[in-house]
Enzyme design. Structure first.
Site, short mmCIF file in Angstrom:
data_model
loop_
_atom_site.label_atom_id
_atom_site.label_comp_id
_atom_site.label_asym_id
_atom_site.label_seq_id
_atom_site.Cartn_x
_atom_site.Cartn_y
_atom_site.Cartn_z
CE LYS A 27 28.81 -67.07 86.55
NZ LYS A 27 29.34 -65.72 87.42
CE1 TYR A 55 33.03 -69.23 89.94
CE2 TYR A 55 31.21 -69.83 90.70
CZ TYR A 55 31.94 -69.18 89.79
OH TYR A 55 31.25 -68.55 88.54
CG ASN A 66 28.55 -62.54 86.19
OD1 ASN A 66 28.22 -63.68 86.48
ND2 ASN A 66 29.81 -62.07 86.39
CG HIS A 73 32.49 -69.75 84.92
ND1 HIS A 73 33.17 -69.21 85.65
CD2 HIS A 73 33.06 -71.06 84.24
CE1 HIS A 73 34.47 -69.76 85.88
NE2 HIS A 73 34.33 -71.02 84.89
CD GLU A 108 36.66 -73.14 85.59
OE1 GLU A 108 36.30 -73.10 84.73
OE2 GLU A 108 37.16 -72.31 86.40
O1 CDP Z 1 33.66 -64.83 86.13
P1 CDP Z 1 34.96 -64.06 85.92
O2 CDP Z 1 36.09 -64.85 85.63
O3 CDP Z 1 34.74 -62.80 85.07
O4 CDP Z 1 35.08 -63.45 87.47
P2 CDP Z 1 36.07 -63.72 88.77
O5 CDP Z 1 36.91 -62.70 89.24
O6 CDP Z 1 36.58 -65.18 88.45
O7 CDP Z 1 34.67 -64.19 89.75
C1 CDP Z 1 33.89 -65.38 89.85
C2 CDP Z 1 32.42 -64.86 89.93
O8 CDP Z 1 32.37 -64.16 91.03
C3 CDP Z 1 32.04 -63.60 88.76
O9 CDP Z 1 31.39 -64.07 87.58
C4 CDP Z 1 30.93 -63.16 89.68
O10 CDP Z 1 29.81 -63.92 89.68
C5 CDP Z 1 31.39 -63.15 91.05
N1 CDP Z 1 32.00 -61.95 91.57
C6 CDP Z 1 31.09 -61.17 92.48
O11 CDP Z 1 30.22 -61.25 93.18
N2 CDP Z 1 31.74 -59.85 93.02
C7 CDP Z 1 32.88 -59.60 92.82
N3 CDP Z 1 33.40 -58.41 93.16
C8 CDP Z 1 33.68 -60.21 91.70
C9 CDP Z 1 33.11 -61.65 91.53
MG MG Z 2 37.04 -66.35 86.84
#
Ligand code: CDP
Ligand code: MG
Length: 139
Positions: free
Chosen positions: A9, A49, A112, A115, A126
């Protein structure tokens, strides 16, 4: 053989973690079968997304993901999806296991570093989102 999509990212690129992320994946036996640096515009980030459309973090996340260059890669290997997610750690870096990329390098829950696809269908969607057949390799 399973394939998944990973992204270094914008925060990971800014922190010079491109090589570190790829090294973790390669060291765990994953093969890079597609790789490039791109910069998404807001619409492209929103499309990527789209499963999160409507969630409270969607607007900020898609702005962040279109804020600078990212490195997208397709990875291949046995259990590639779960392996990648294991190496990344939990979404929230504070919950992520010691030694994971997010635990070590994330700034906050949004920024974070990395991805990784979460299932076979999302991985297929994706990978196709970023790579055409000429940009994917078998070796
Ligand atoms: O990336 P991952 O699959 O672990 O998490 P996700 O639930 O698919 O969410 C996608 C991305 O959204 C996360 O990696 C974070 O960058 C962001 N996110 C956020 O900013 N705040 C949250 N409460 C959850 C996700
Ligand atoms: Mg995810």
């Amino acid at each position: 053989m399973e394939r998944t999509l990973s992204i270094v990212k914008p925060d990971g690129v800014q922190k010079h973690l491109i090589g570190e992320v790829i090294k973790r994946f390669e060291d765990d036996g994953l093969k890079v079968v597609g790789l490039k640096m791109i910069s998404m515009d807001k619409k492209e980030a929103e499309g990527f997304y789209s499963v999160h459309r409507g969630k409270p973090f969607y607007e900020s996340l898609t702005t962040f993901m279109s804020s600078g260059p990212v490195v997208v890669m397709a990875l291949e290997g046995e259990g590639a999806i779960s392996k990648t997610r294991e190496l990344m750690g939990a979404t929230d870096h504070k919950q992520a296991k010691e030694g994971t990329l997010r635990r070590q390098y994330a700034t906050n829950i949004e920024r974070n570093v990395v991805h990784g696809s979460d299932a076979l269908e999302t991985a297929a969607f994706e990978i196709k989102y970023f790579f055409n057949s000429l940009e994917m390799f078998e070796y």
